[in-house]
Design a protein around this motif. Structure first.
Motif, short mmCIF file in Angstrom:
data_model
loop_
_atom_site.label_atom_id
_atom_site.label_comp_id
_atom_site.label_asym_id
_atom_site.label_seq_id
_atom_site.Cartn_x
_atom_site.Cartn_y
_atom_site.Cartn_z
N GLY A 443 0.77 -1.23 0.00
CA GLY A 443 0.00 0.00 0.00
C GLY A 443 0.80 1.28 0.00
O GLY A 443 0.24 2.36 0.14
N VAL A 444 2.12 1.19 -0.16
CA VAL A 444 2.98 2.38 -0.16
C VAL A 444 3.04 2.97 -1.56
O VAL A 444 3.25 2.23 -2.55
CB VAL A 444 4.40 2.03 0.35
N VAL A 445 2.88 4.29 -1.65
CA VAL A 445 2.92 4.96 -2.95
C VAL A 445 4.34 5.01 -3.46
O VAL A 445 5.28 5.40 -2.74
CB VAL A 445 2.34 6.38 -2.84
N GLU A 446 4.54 4.60 -4.72
CA GLU A 446 5.83 4.70 -5.38
C GLU A 446 5.70 5.64 -6.58
O GLU A 446 4.63 5.76 -7.17
CB GLU A 446 6.31 3.32 -5.83
N THR A 447 6.77 6.27 -6.94
CA THR A 447 6.66 7.35 -7.92
C THR A 447 7.37 7.07 -9.24
O THR A 447 7.25 7.84 -10.17
CB THR A 447 7.26 8.64 -7.34
N SER A 448 8.11 5.97 -9.32
CA SER A 448 8.95 5.77 -10.49
C SER A 448 8.21 5.22 -11.70
O SER A 448 8.64 5.42 -12.84
CB SER A 448 10.11 4.84 -10.12
N ASN A 449 7.10 4.54 -11.50
CA ASN A 449 6.41 3.87 -12.60
C ASN A 449 5.50 4.84 -13.34
O ASN A 449 4.47 5.27 -12.81
CB ASN A 449 5.60 2.69 -12.03
N GLN A 450 5.85 5.16 -14.57
CA GLN A 450 5.06 6.10 -15.36
C GLN A 450 3.93 5.42 -16.11
O GLN A 450 3.18 6.06 -16.85
CB GLN A 450 5.97 6.83 -16.36
N HIS A 451 3.77 4.10 -15.93
CA HIS A 451 2.71 3.35 -16.61
C HIS A 451 1.43 3.31 -15.80
O HIS A 451 0.42 2.78 -16.27
CB HIS A 451 3.18 1.91 -16.89
N GLN A 452 1.47 3.83 -14.57
CA GLN A 452 0.31 3.76 -13.69
C GLN A 452 -0.14 5.18 -13.32
O GLN A 452 0.64 6.13 -13.32
CB GLN A 452 0.64 3.00 -12.40
N LEU A 453 -1.42 5.27 -12.97
CA LEU A 453 -2.00 6.51 -12.47
C LEU A 453 -2.80 6.14 -11.22
O LEU A 453 -3.57 5.17 -11.24
CB LEU A 453 -2.91 7.15 -13.51
N HIS A 454 -2.61 6.88 -10.12
CA HIS A 454 -3.30 6.51 -8.89
C HIS A 454 -3.87 7.75 -8.21
O HIS A 454 -3.45 8.88 -8.46
CB HIS A 454 -2.36 5.79 -7.92
N THR A 455 -4.82 7.51 -7.32
CA THR A 455 -5.44 8.59 -6.56
C THR A 455 -4.70 8.80 -5.24
O THR A 455 -3.87 7.98 -4.83
CB THR A 455 -6.90 8.28 -6.21
N ASN A 456 -5.02 9.90 -4.58
CA ASN A 456 -4.68 10.05 -3.17
C ASN A 456 -5.66 9.21 -2.37
O ASN A 456 -6.43 8.42 -2.94
CB ASN A 456 -4.74 11.53 -2.76
N LEU A 457 -5.66 9.34 -1.04
CA LEU A 457 -6.62 8.61 -0.22
C LEU A 457 -8.02 9.17 -0.44
O LEU A 457 -8.25 10.37 -0.29
CB LEU A 457 -6.25 8.70 1.26
N VAL A 458 -8.97 8.29 -0.79
CA VAL A 458 -10.34 8.68 -1.10
C VAL A 458 -11.27 8.04 -0.07
O VAL A 458 -11.14 6.84 0.22
CB VAL A 458 -10.73 8.22 -2.52
N PRO A 459 -12.19 8.79 0.54
CA PRO A 459 -13.15 8.18 1.47
C PRO A 459 -13.95 7.07 0.81
O PRO A 459 -14.28 7.15 -0.39
CB PRO A 459 -14.04 9.36 1.88
N VAL A 460 -14.29 6.04 1.57
CA VAL A 460 -14.96 4.88 0.98
C VAL A 460 -16.35 5.20 0.47
O VAL A 460 -16.90 4.44 -0.32
CB VAL A 460 -15.04 3.72 2.01
N PHE A 461 -16.92 6.33 0.89
CA PHE A 461 -18.26 6.66 0.39
C PHE A 461 -18.21 7.34 -0.97
O PHE A 461 -19.25 7.73 -1.51
CB PHE A 461 -19.04 7.53 1.38
N CYS A 462 -17.03 7.48 -1.55
CA CYS A 462 -16.92 8.09 -2.88
C CYS A 462 -16.88 7.00 -3.95
O CYS A 462 -16.33 5.92 -3.74
CB CYS A 462 -15.65 8.94 -2.98
#
Length: 635
Positions: A443-462
Motif C-alpha cells: 500500500g505504499v505509494v511509489e513514484t517511479s512507474n510512469q505506466h500507472q495513475l493513482h489517486t490520493n486517499l479517497v473516502p470509501v463513500f466516494c
C-alpha cells in the motif's frame, strides 16, 4: 484572610504581578543583571507577587504549562521570610500538588523557571507569563479546571503595547482553510522550491516543486502561500502553469514574499505584528502565527541560534481547541482541550495538525514537529487581513468561463435580483487527485512507474464514475488499496469488493492504459475530462444506492462535466434592486439593508445545502443574476 470563592485561582498572571530574579533559601533576592550569587541569574527565574494565604491551610497548585517548574516561599503578615518549599516535582505539578502552608504564614510567592534537561535552565522573561509560566493555586486538595484569577479577567481590558485588533473572523477562518487545503495531497519535506524561487510571479520550475517525483514543501512555503492567499487548488502545486508568487487570490494577499524564515519572522516583527498570546492563549485568533526556535537539542541549533530569536519553525493557530491524542506530544490524552495548529512536519504526512502547547523531549533533527516544545516558542504574530474572500463572483469570472478551483466547502450566498427565478448550478469533477506512479503490495505509494495513475486517499463513500466511457478511451481500473482511519494499509483487491473490508475508511484507486504504454500529459488531460470520483449520493447517483463503481450517466446533465452536481433552484423571485444575503444567521432579502424578509424554509434549506466541490468547479447562473459565493464553512 483570603476571600473564599470555590475554585478561585489565587495566582494572577498579568505581567506587572511578576518580577525577575531568584530567591534563595535564605529569602534573599538576586535580581541584578550582573548578580551571579549562588550561580543564579535574573534571566532564568520569575517570581510572582505576594499571594495572600491562610496559615496551616491546605492548598493545591497545578502547572497548566507542561514545561514550568516552581518552588514556594512563605512570609508572615509583616512580609518577613519564613521558609522555602522546593519539594514540588514537575510530575506532581502536572496533576496538582497539594501542600499545607506554615501555621504562621500570611503570604506566599511562586518562583518559576523552565528546566533545561538534563540540568540547567532556559532563558525566560515576563512576556512568557501566562503560557510558559501558567498556574492555578486554589484551596483544598483537589485541582479543578483552569480559570483565570478574577483580577486577570479585568486586566484583559487594559491594552498592552503589542495588543492588535482582531481580524474579521470570516477572513481569519478563510486564512486557516487556505492553509489546511494543503493537507493530504502526498508531500515530501523539502525547501528546494523556496531556495530556487526567483521572486517572480512564475516562481520555481516544476522540477524544484518535486523531489524524486513527490511534491515538496516546508513550513515557510505553507505560511507564505496561506498569507499570500493561495489555497492548494489555486497553487502551482496543483497546476504547474499557475502563478507562484504575486498571485492575489485573496484580497488580503498584499504582502511581500520572503525566501527564508528568519527574514519572514523579522519582517513581521518590524511591521509591529507581534502579539501577546494572553493568559492560556485567550488573546489568540484563528490564523495567528506561532514561531519556535532556540532549541539547543536540535541538530541545526548552531546554525539557527544567531538568526532572529533563533527562529527555525512557524505554524498557524486554527482557532480550534481539541483533545490532544498525539503520542509524541509528551502527554497521553489528558481529557483537556488544547490549542490546535496547522504546520509542517519533516516526517509522516508532512502537512499536519498539531498543538502549539505540546511538549517534546526529542531533538527533532533539524525540523519539526519534534523538538518544537512550548518552552521554545519565541513569538506570536497576527498579520492584518483586509476582508473576507469571495471565492466566486459571476461578474468577475465570466472571462474564465465561470470555472474556479477550490477546496470543498459550504458557501455563503449573495444574489442581486433581476425579477427572474434564481437557479445556481455547481458542477465539479473530482474528490480525488490523480498522480503518476504505482502502489506497492503493502500500500505504499511509489513514484517511479510512469505506466500507472493513482489517486490520493479517497473516502470509501466516494464512487468512481464513467467507467465504460473511460474503457472506450483506452483507460482501465484494475486495483483497489484499502486503508483504515489512521491511513494504515489493510488489503488490496483487483475489483470493488461486494462489501468494503472491515475497518476500511479510505481507498486508493489505480488505473493503467489498456495498451500498457506510459501516461502522457495528453492522456491525463483526456482521462480527467471524462473521469469523476464523487460521494455516491451526488451527481448521477442521486438515489443514494450507488456503488463504488458507477457506470450510469444522467442525460439531463450530459452537457456538463460528469460527477459532482450541487444546485439551488429557489421559488422566491427577487425583484431588481433587491438582493439576498445572510441576516442574523438566516437567508433574507432586502432592498435597503434595513428591512429584511426571510426566505421560506424550503429556499433556506436549498441555499444551506449548496456546496463547492474539490478541484475544478463549473458554475452556471442561467438567468443572469449577479451571484457571489464566499467561503463559510468547511464540511
Amino acid at each position: 484572610m483570603t476571600e473564599s470563592i470555590v475554585n478561585k485561582n489565587l495566582v494572577r498572571h498579568s505581567q506587572w504581578c511578576w518580577f525577575t530574579g531568584f530567591r534563595n533559601a535564605s529569602g534573599e533576592v538576586c535580581d541584578a543583571p550582573d548578580d551571579s550569587s549562588n550561580g543564579y541569574y535574573h534571566r532564568y527565574f520569575l517570581r510572582s507577587e505576594m499571594i495572600p494565604v491562610e496559615g496551616g491551610k491546605g492548598y493545591t497548585l497545578k502547572a497548566w504549562s507542561a514545561v514550568c517548574l516552581c518552588a514556594l516561599s512563605f512570609f508572615d503578615e509583616t512580609g518577613t521570610f519564613l521558609s522555602k518549599n522546593t519539594s514540588l516535582s514537575q510530575s506532581a505539578l502536572q496533576v496538582g500538588a497539594s501542600f499545607t502552608s506554615p501555621s504562621d504564614a500570611a503570604y506566599m510567592e511562586i518562583l518559576s523557571w523552565l528546566p533545561m534537561p538534563p540540568s540547567g535552565y532556559l532563558f525566560t522573561c515576563l512576556e512568557d507569563v501566562g503560557y510558559k509560566h501558567l498556574y492555578k493555586l486554589e484551596e483544598g486538595s483537589s485541582p479543578t479546571a483552569f480559570t483565570p484569577a478574577p483580577e486577570d479577567a479585568q486586566d484583559q481590558y487594559i491594552p498592552k503595547f503589542n495588543t492588535r485588533p482582531k481580524n474579521d473572523p470570516e477572513a481569519a477562518r478563510q486564512l486557516v482553510s487556505c492553509a489546511e487545503s494543503y493537507i493530504g495531497h502526498g508531500w515530501k519535506y523539502g525547501n528546494a522550491q523556496t531556495l530556487h524561487d526567483t521572486m517572480t510571479p512564475t516562481g520555481p520550475s516544476v522540477s524544484y516543486l518535486k523531489s524524486d517525483g513527490v511534491k515538496q514543501i516546508d513550513c515557510l512555503t505553507l505560511a507564505m502561500l496561506a498569507v499570500g492567499g493561495i489555497p492548494y487548488f489555486q497553487s502551482k502545486y496543483f497546476c504547474s502553469s499557475f502563478l507562484w508568487r504575486s498571485a492575489k487570490y485573496y484580497e488580503w494577499g498584499l504582502y511581500s514574499q520572503q525566501k527564508f524564515l528568519e527574514g519572514f519572522a523579522r519582517w513581521i516583527y518590524e511591521n509591529g505584528w507581534e502579539i501577546d498570546p494572553g493568559e492560556n492563549y485567550r488573546n489568540l485568533q484563528a490564523g495567528d502565527l506561532v514561531f519556535w526556535g532556540m532549541n539547543y537539542r536540535k541538530t541545526n541549533y548552531e546554525k539557527t541560534k544567531t538568526s532572529f530569536r533563533g527562529i527555525d519553525h512557524v505554524g498557524m493557530f486554527t482557532g480550534r481547541w481539541l483533545r490532544d491524542t498525539v503520542p509524541a506530544n509528551g502527554r497521553s490524552d489528558d481529557g483537556l482541550l488544547h490549542p490546535q495548529t496547522i504546520e509542517i512536519s519533516n516526517t509522516g504526512n508532512i502537512v499536519v495538525n498539531n498543538f502549539l502547547d505540546r511538549v517534546s523531549s526529542e531533538s527533532g533533527g533539524s525540523s519539526p514537529p519534534a523538538g518544537c516544545s512550548v518552552e521554545f516558542i519565541q513569538m506570536f504574530a497576527r498579520i492584518p487581513l483586509s476582508s473576507p474572500y469571495t471565492e466566486y463572483d459571476s461578474n468577475a469570472h465570466m472571462n474564465t468561463n465561470n470555472v474556479i478551483y477550490s477546496s470543498h466547502y459550504q458557501p455563503s450566498v449573495v444574489v442581486e435580483g433581476n425579477g427572474k427565478r434564481i437557479n445556481i448550478d455547481i458542477y465539479g469533477r473530482n474528490a480525488a487527485i490523480w498522480e503518476r506512479g504505482d502502489i506497492s503490495a503493502n500500500g505504499v505509494v511509489e513514484t517511479s512507474n510512469q505506466h500507472q495513475l493513482h489517486t490520493n486517499l479517497v473516502p470509501v463513500f466516494c464512487v468512481a464514475k464513467n467507467l465504460e466511457r473511460l474503457r472506450e478511451l483506452g483507460f482501465i481500473v484494475y486495483h483497489f488499496f484499502w486503508y483504515d482511519a489512521d491511513e494504515t494499509f489493510i488489503s488490496e483487491t483487483t475489483a470493488w469488493a461486494d462489501s468494503v473490508p472491515e475497518g476500511a475508511a479510505y481507498y486508493r484507486l489505480r488505473y493503467r492504459k489498456i495498451n500498457a504504454t506510459p501516461w502522457t500529459d495528453e492522456d491525463i488531460a483526456l482521462f480527467k475530462k471524462h473521469q469523476a470520483i464523487q460521494p455516491y449520493w451526488r451527481g448521477n447517483a442521486q438515489s443514494g444506492t450507488g456503488t463504488a463503481l458507477d457506470d450510469g450517466d444522467d442525460p439531463s446533465v450530459a452537457q456538463y462535466p460528469q460527477g459532482y452536481h450541487s444546485y439551488a433552484y429557489l421559488e422566491t423571485v427577487i425583484p431588481s434592486g433587491s438582493y439576498i444575503g445572510r441576516h442574523n444567521g438566516r437567508y433574507a432579502h432586502t432592498s435597503d439593508g434595513l428591512v429584511w424578509t426571510e426566505l421560506p424554509e424550503a429556499d433556506q434549506a436549498k441555499l444551506v445545502a449548496l456546496r463547492i466541490g474539490d478541484g475544478e468547479n463549473n458554475i452556471y447562473i442561467p438567468n443572469g443574476q449577479h451571484v457571489k459565493l464566499t467561503r463559510r464553512r468547511i464540511d
